[in-house]
Design a protein around this motif. Structure first.
Motif, PDB file in Angstrom:
ATOM      1  N   LEU A  21      41.897 126.189 100.176  1.00 39.24           N
ATOM      2  CA  LEU A  21      40.672 126.935 100.372  1.00 39.24           C
ATOM      3  C   LEU A  21      39.555 126.460  99.457  1.00 39.24           C
ATOM      4  CD1 LEU A  21      42.097 130.562 100.643  1.00 39.24           C
ATOM      5  CD2 LEU A  21      41.188 129.144 102.476  1.00 39.24           C
ATOM      6  N   ALA A  22      39.879 126.204  98.222  1.00 46.10           N
ATOM      7  CA  ALA A  22      38.801 125.827  97.295  1.00 46.10           C
ATOM      8  C   ALA A  22      39.376 125.156  96.074  1.00 46.10           C
ATOM      9  CB  ALA A  22      38.015 127.075  96.871  1.00 46.10           C
ATOM     10  N   TYR A  37      33.746 132.147  88.210  1.00 45.59           N
ATOM     11  CA  TYR A  37      33.121 131.364  89.271  1.00 45.59           C
ATOM     12  C   TYR A  37      33.107 132.174  90.566  1.00 45.59           C
ATOM     13  CZ  TYR A  37      33.484 127.023  86.585  1.00 45.59           C
ATOM     14  OH  TYR A  37      33.352 126.036  85.643  1.00 45.59           O
ATOM     15  N   SER A  38      32.190 131.829  91.425  1.00 50.05           N
ATOM     16  CA  SER A  38      32.196 132.392  92.778  1.00 50.05           C
ATOM     17  C   SER A  38      33.059 131.496  93.645  1.00 50.05           C
ATOM     18  CB  SER A  38      30.758 132.429  93.324  1.00 50.05           C
ATOM     19  OG  SER A  38      30.779 132.357  94.724  1.00 50.05           O
ATOM     20  N   THR A  39      33.933 132.111  94.439  1.00 46.33           N
ATOM     21  CA  THR A  39      34.793 131.272  95.274  1.00 46.33           C
ATOM     22  C   THR A  39      34.049 130.753  96.492  1.00 46.33           C
ATOM     23  OG1 THR A  39      35.570 133.298  96.319  1.00 46.33           O
ATOM     24  CG2 THR A  39      36.978 132.319  94.636  1.00 46.33           C
ATOM     25  N   SER A  40      33.037 131.474  96.914  1.00 49.11           N
ATOM     26  CA  SER A  40      32.347 131.015  98.121  1.00 49.11           C
ATOM     27  C   SER A  40      31.437 129.823  97.817  1.00 49.11           C
ATOM     28  CB  SER A  40      31.542 132.164  98.732  1.00 49.11           C
ATOM     29  OG  SER A  40      30.834 132.838  97.703  1.00 49.11           O
ATOM     30  N   SER A  56      36.588 137.113  95.849  1.00 44.63           N
ATOM     31  CA  SER A  56      35.252 136.524  95.767  1.00 44.63           C
ATOM     32  C   SER A  56      35.039 135.766  94.465  1.00 44.63           C
ATOM     33  CB  SER A  56      34.197 137.627  95.854  1.00 44.63           C
ATOM     34  OG  SER A  56      34.277 138.437  94.679  1.00 44.63           O
ATOM     35  N   ARG A  57      35.896 135.996  93.497  1.00 40.89           N
ATOM     36  CA  ARG A  57      35.689 135.356  92.191  1.00 40.89           C
ATOM     37  C   ARG A  57      36.995 134.790  91.658  1.00 40.89           C
ATOM     38  NH1 ARG A  57      32.486 140.189  91.023  1.00 40.89           N
ATOM     39  NH2 ARG A  57      30.319 139.504  91.076  1.00 40.89           N
ATOM     40  N   VAL A  58      36.810 133.774  90.825  1.00 37.96           N
ATOM     41  CA  VAL A  58      37.925 133.227  90.058  1.00 37.96           C
ATOM     42  C   VAL A  58      37.505 133.222  88.597  1.00 37.96           C
ATOM     43  CG1 VAL A  58      38.978 131.008  89.435  1.00 37.96           C
ATOM     44  CG2 VAL A  58      39.095 131.797  91.776  1.00 37.96           C
TER      45      VAL A  58
END
Lengths: 477, 882
Positions: free
Chosen positions: A251-252, A285-288, A271-273
């Protein structure tokens, strides 16, 4: 004929025996009180410094009031909790400053008197009533929480590749073991890969390649739908990788660190890591978008563990100096600084209702904290030498593993429940299966064992270094 | 290739094969080693290219071929080009004439397939110098199947025995070789193999991870005093980071050490090198922990033990052997850490190759595990014309001093004149100046043995004992400390010591009394030894420092970095002092010292009980109930402990010579060697032989020629400050200076607790408030360090002598000049008298000439003469012992 003394020795001997018998029977029934048993010991060992005139450390032990008042660093006894009582810990030489200073500890029997006194409720005299144990002002009863439970069937890996990326001649240490909160799937970190197993059937259900050095941490999101693995190459680089659990789809890739990531977690809403490592910074961090939202500079040593609360409102981080901080992930504001661990904190775990946080430290203790006021609830020595892993089950049970080579379960008050069957191993990380029925732990030797929590019996093993069938074999010789 | 003779700069062309060899210059006939890179172009023209049918190949290849052909031929000729003319062929290589060929080690034992032994071949030349012939000697192995030799390194082939013949210039040395376990590859041991790598690579040094907190959270014990802890920290502290047993080459310890990832310490070892390979092999074996019976290093040897290099840039290779507790020996040259204590004279490289610099002597040391050993390297000028002068030798002391000077090619200075001698002897032996009558009598005396006679007389004086009581009082820290050590106790302690010295009690007995001092400190003042210092560890440190001259303080927290002492040594030595009890007496100032039945010394790491063990000696069996201090006292003063006699002898030597043979006198350690070990040993042996009678040792020293040397240096010894080739100018110490000022001005001082007229050297309490003494550096006695007595100059001293009470007021008070004028002495006579009094000599003609104008019918002769007196007291010649 003058009788010699030996003839009549039996009389005093008998008398002593009778009296001793009476006395011991009496003391077995009576409780330990300050005036009767504790004060004499204080006068022998402690009163040279802890008297009203000298008052070393601002502590006067020669009166009941003085003991209850405590000293410069706060209360020295906590009713009913010997492990949380500083007085007991320093005379046992478990904590600094050891007492009496520069001398060997006082005899075991006398330490036992102090312990009994604390357990019995800190009685002043035989006529006193026990001091009520201080209960946290907060209501900590657990209502088993379904926070974050996904609607529909929780994600189970299906159709993921099963071939390992590589097999090494010798398995490496399994640094992190994690279990999905709602489905019978567990993840463990291997060499350059994360392996997924069914915690019920113990079958391998997926292998995900970690292409950014070595994975140090594996975690499932609160919904169980996303798997996070973080790690890197020491001294060089660090990343966080996210996959979809059901399909194994990457995903990311988050973060651009210059050293390995040591602690990371994904927020319940995914939404966040948050991540941290030797850089001492906690980054969110923002995951998007993959962009850095918060860079928090507070920790004074390497960030070793990071965990979002199940309801997503709080973010906890811990470091190698023993500090634990709780933040608001929205804006990076500090909510609490939970001070207590004197040495490195290795792991953090939230209770399902987000009301209690457990921290495991190199000092050997597990400490539970309540998040209304940010106060310590309980502290107990779980593993001498250092507690390396801690995990909550949905029911509020706690599993731990540590340097004394044991894996254990406890209730919320630190009452020991079960010790898992384990040979000569060093367990590094521990997790409950989603239903709390099983306990999994990863070892220094590369083994991963699975036990039934209720009886501590081993039910199986997971292979952290499975063979590459026909594929690439990377030998390390 | 082209090069030139370094002596006469003659240009010479020769084959590249001559590189590194010693040759004789065809022009000036002096020897030198051929140095310099061979020129690219060969001397001869390249051979013509082959037939035209071939395409024009690269000429470079042919040029290279030509060079190789020339080199292979290796003609034994040198061609000399003079001016533009063509060469004349000259004589073949003339080998250097040597008187002895030595090869180190004398025997080679190789255990295991990976073993190596580097040999060093050294020649002793007729001049006494040495030369490293390792690369020039020829080596022949009798049985090639057992072992082979390449460039002086012996490697095993198969089990068995053989011998290597080392030849040079007609001389031969046979080295027996034994090989065992050649087929086996020894297992990598953490302690035996990995720990040395951590030291050699500098990982556990004090500036890096050996620091008390390590670096970035990675702490290794300093120089490896805690191998078990280091093992845990490396493998278990942060699992998954520092080592990776699944993919060993990715372990962070390797990546950082190789400099492949960011590392504050930079690159510590090269990829593929020995250090890297050892670590990798250990990781590949699964990073095993050593079993309980792993061998440890028992001893270390550096060979050759001595080298005498002539001139600059001379080379001497070293080889280092470790001897293990399981009987094996191993060449650890590549793992040892090398350093020199005098880089100006001789530098040593990481590989253990010494290169000479300026003239001097250096001590080159190798450290491996907890052992440090050294070799003496003397660098002398290349001077074939040096002849040691024929000088008389007073006694054995001179013989030993001269032996060293001969090696250094230094000539001792001439002997001082009588006036200098009498002043020096009086000051050094009694702390007083000779009276003018004594000076006159001595300088005019004609008997041959008058200097010895003077020494004998002075030794009988009470002032001699006073001086040494003072010196010992400093070592024993006799001073009052508010609320801790009463004045009464200090005075009693001093008086006891003085009684012992005046009664000439042998010093070993005094030391025994001190160490076993028991009872009330008022009734047994020697027990004050345990009142002055009440801390167990500090007592242990002070005892070692005062009686054996060793500073073991460093080993309290980690193994001593420059000496042999480990934490084990430290804490087991402290065990002797762990059972000292003290209880108060009736008088609040009184303390009673006794032996407790319990009490142990615990090691700092792990807290284990350390049984008492002699420093550098055995672990004694102490029966239950026996006083540990008695055992200790007996050993310290026994023949089993050579350090006691040597240390005291050194202290005595330092008093008379201005510098100890080991300097500072209380810093005996491997890395601070004696400038003349044979001399120190001889003095220690004599002192013991004399049953520790001070007077006899002092007599030996003061009647030697070395003590009587002038302070004037000559050309050869001008730079020497440690080999006693000439006397040194020394400022008088505070007490003596005050005493002689008082003496020559005929005044009297009053010190606290002493009758008027007592001398400053008699003050018992170190804690005395006296401006003069403080300014001139009297020891406060707060520590036992020999550095307490200060003789460095400062402005206060100069100002005080110029303007202060010590000179001007004393002159007025004493009224010497007034008295002499009253006795109708002429001004000239008084001038003489003052000079004799202060400087032990008459004024020179030049000085008389300068003074004449002031003394020719002066209005106030007293004032003029007092001014002269003041000037004399302020002169350096007065304040210094020369």
């Amino acid at each position: 004929m003058i009788p010699n003394t030996q003839t009549f020795l039996w009389i005093p001997a008998l008398a002593c025996g009778l009296v001793a018998g009476l006395v011991s029977r009496a003391s077995a029934q009576s409780r330990v009180t300050y005036q009767e048993q504790v004060l004499p010991l204080v006068e022998t060992h402690c009163s040279k410094c802890h008297n009203p005139d000298k008052k070393k450390g601002d502590l006067d032990l020669t009166s009941y009031g003085g003991v209850m008042k405590g000293g410069g660093s706060g209360p020295v006894v906590q009713s009913g909790s010997p492990d949380s009582s500083k007085l007991l810990r320093v005379i046992q030489h478990l904590e600094d400053p050891t007492m009496p200073p520069n001398k060997p500890p006082i005899p075991e029997k006398e330490i036992e008197v102090f312990r009994r006194w604390i357990v019995d409720g800190l009685l002043e005299t035989t006529a006193s009533k026990a001091v009520a144990a201080v209960k946290p002002a907060v209501d900590l009863t657990l209502k088993v929480s379904t926070d974050g439970k996904p609607e529909g069937a929780p994600a189970m890996p299906s159709g993921l590749p099963l071939t390992p990326v590589l097999q090494t001649a010798v398995p490496g240490a399994v640094l992190s073991v994690a279990a999905s909160p709602w489905a019978p799937v567990a993840a463990l970190t291997g060499q350059k890969q994360v392996l997924l197993y069914n915690s019920a059937t113990l079958e391998r259900v997926g292998v995900l390649a970690f292409t950014n050095g070595q994975p140090q941490v594996a975690r499932f999101s609160r919904s169980g739908g996303v798997l996070l693995a973080a790690g890197g190459r020491g001294g060089k680089s660090g990343r966080v990788a996210l996959w979809e659990v059901a399909t194994g789809k990457p995903l990311a890739l988050i973060g651009e660190e210059y050293d390995s990531v040591l602690g990371a977690d994904v927020s319940p809403d995914q939404s966040r890591v948050a991540l941290g490592g030797p850089g001492r910074l906690l980054k969110i961090y923002s995951t998007s978008t993959g962009e850095l939202e918060q860079k928090i500079k507070k920790h004074t040593d390497w960030v070793t563990a990071v965990a979002f609360s199940p309801n997503g409102q709080l973010l906890a981080s811990a470091d190698r100096n023993g500090a634990v901080h709780v933040w608001d992930p929205e804006n990076g504001q500090e909510i609490f600084a939970l001070a207590g661990h004197p040495a490195s904190v290795h792991a953090l775990s939230w209770r399902g209702d987000s009301k209690v946080l457990a921290s495991a430290g190199e000092d050997g203790t597990v400490k539970t904290w309540e998040l209304e006021g940010g106060k310590l609830v309980k502290s107990w020595v779980a593993h001498e030498g250092g507690t390396l892993g801690v995990a909550f089950s949905h029911e509020g049970l706690i599993a731990t593993c540590g340097r004394n080579g044991k894996v254990r379960t406890w209730d919320a008050d630190g009452g020991k429940k079960k010790t898992m069957e384990l040979g000569n191993e060093l367990p590094l990380s521990v997790a409950f299966s989603h239903d709390g029925v099983r306990v999994l732990a990863g070892m220094f030797s590369g083994k991963v064992f699975v036990w039934t929590a209720a009886d501590g019996k081993r039910v199986g093993e997971l292979d952290s270094n499975p063979p590459v069938a026909g594929g690439r074999v990377a030998a390390s010789r | 290739m082209k090069f030139s003779c370094p002596h006469c700069t003659q240009h010479i062309e020769a084959d590249a094969a001559w590189l590194g060899h010693t040759v004789t210059c065809p022009s000036c006939a002096r020897e030198f080693v051929v140095q310099g890179a061979p020129a690219v172009a060969p001397a001869a023209a390249p051979p013509a290219t082959p037939a035209a049918t071939r395409s024009r190949g690269p000429t470079r290849v042919w040029v290279g071929v030509g060079l190789v052909i020339l080199a292979c031929v290796g003609a034994a000729t040198l061609r000399v080009r003079q001016g533009g003319g063509i060469a004349a062929t000259l004589a073949a290589l003339k080998p250097v004439p040597i008187s002895e060929l030595r090869v180190f080690p004398a025997e080679v034992h190789l255990a295991g397939g990976g073993a190596r032994q580097s040999l060093v071949a050294q020649a002793l030349l007729g001049s006494g110098a040495t030369r490293d012939l390792t690369t020039e000697a020829s080596y022949t192995v009798r049985d090639r199947g057992v072992a082979s030799v390449d460039h002086g390194v012996v490697t095993p082939r198969a089990d068995g025995t053989t011998e290597i013949r080392v030849r040079y210039s007609g001389r031969e040395v046979v080295v027996p070789v034994t090989v065992g376990g050649a087929k086996a590859q020894a297992e990598v041991s953490f302690r035996l193999d990995v720990m040395p790598v951590l030291m050699k690579a500098g990982c556990n040094s004090g500036g890096c991870h050996g620091a008390s907190r390590g670096k970035e959270g990675f702490h290794l014990s300093l120089f490896g005093y805690d191998p078990d802890g280091d093992y845990d920290r490396l493998t278990r502290e942060i699992v998954g980071r520092r080592v990776n047993l699944a993919i060993p080459e990715e372990s962070l310890i390797l990546e950082k050490g190789l400099g492949k990832v960011q590392h504050g310490g930079g690159e510590r070892f090269k990829e593929g090198g020995d250090l890297h390979k050892t670590l990798l092999r250990w990781l590949q074996a699964g990073a095993p922990k050593d079993g309980p019976t792993v061998a440890h290093v028992e001893g270390l040897q550096i060979l050759p033990r001595q080298a005498v290099l002539e001139g600059k840039d001379q080379v001497q290779r070293m080889t280092v052997l470790a001897r293990y507790s399981d009987g094996t020996e191993r060449d650890v040259t590549r793992l040892a850490v090398f350093f020199s204590n005098n880089d100006v004279a001789a530098k040593v490289s990481e590989e253990g190759v010494v290169t000479s610099g300026q003239r001097g002597d250096a001590f080159v040391m190798a450290r491996f595990e907890t052992h440090t050993v050294g070799a003496q390297v003397l660098v002398v000028p290349r001077d074939p014309g040096f002849v040691f002068p024929a000088v008389a030798e007073g006694n054995y002391i001179d013989g030993l001093v001269h032996a060293k000077l001969r090696k250094l090619r230094m000539a001792p200075s001439e002997v001082c004149d009588d006036a200098t001698f009498i002043r020096r002897a009086y000051l050094d032996i009694t702390g007083l100046l000779p009276t003018p009558a004594q000076v006159t009598e001595f300088t005019q005396g004609m008997s041959a043995g008058k200097r010895e006679q003077l020494v004998d007389e002075l030794l009988q004086r009470k002032e001699f004992a006073d001086l040494w009581v003072m010196k010992f009082a400093e070592l024993l820290q006799i001073r009052s400390v508010q609320d801790q050590f009463s004045y009464k106790a200090a005075v009693q302690y001093y008086d006891w010591l003085r009684d012992q010295m005046l009664a000439n009690v042998p010093i070993d007995q005094v030391v025994r009394s001190l160490i076993t001092g028991t009872g009330s400190v008022f009734q047994h003042p020697e027990a004050n030894y345990y009142q002055v210092q009440t801390d167990t560890l500090k007592l242990a440190e002070n005892t070692a420092q005062v009686f054996m001259g060793m500073r073991i303080q460093c080993a309290q927290c980690h193994n001593h970095p420059f000496d042999r002492w480990t934490m084990n040594d430290y804490y087991s030595w402290a065990g002797f002092f762990a059972r000292i009890g003290r209880k108060p007496g009736e008088d609040p100032r009184e303390s009673i010292v006794f032996d407790r039945p319990d009490g142990e010394s615990k090691h700092l790491v792990g807290g284990r009980v350390m049984a008492p063990k002699f420093l550098g000696g055995a672990q004694p069996e102490i029966p239950e109930g026996k006083s540990r201090r008695e055992v200790l006292a007996a050993w310290i003063t026994s023949a089993d402990n050579p350090h006691f006699a040597r240390n005291l002898a050194n202290i005595v030597w330092a008093h008379f010579m201005g510098r100890g043979i080991i300097d500072p006198v209380d810093d005996v350690r491997v890395s601070n060697p004696a400038s003349n070990p044979e001399l120190l040993e001889a003095l220690g042996a004599r002192f013991a032989e004399y049953r520790f009678d001070f007077r006899r040792l002092v007599r030996d020293i003061c009647t030697s020629r070395t003590y009587q040397l002038s302070t004037r240096a000559n050309e050869s010894n001008a730079l020497d400050d440690r080999n006693f080739s000439h006397a040194t100018v020394r400022r008088l110490r505070a007490e003596v200076l005050l005493d002689v000022l008082t003496e020559v001005t005929e005044t009297r001082n009053k010190f606290q607790g002493l009758p008027r007229g007592a001398r400053a050297v008699e003050i018992p309490d170190g804690n005395v408030n006296n401006y003069f003494l403080r300014t001139f550096g009297r020891a406060t006695r707060n520590t036992v360090c020999s550095c307490e007595v200060r003789t460095e100059p400062n402005l206060s001293q100069a100002l005080h002598l110029l303007n202060g009470t010590a000179t001007h007021e004393k002159i007025e008070q004493g009224g010497v000049v007034k008295r002499l004028l009253k006795e109708s002495r002429k001004p000239d006579e008084i001038v003489d008298e003052l000079y004799l009094r202060c400087l032990a000599r008459r004024p020179t003609d030049e000085e008389r000439g300068r003074l004449a104008p002031f003394l020719k019918e002066p209005a106030d002769p007293a004032a003029a003469l007092n001014d002269l007196f003041w000037a004399l007291l302020n002169s350096k010649e007065f304040v210094f012992n020369h």
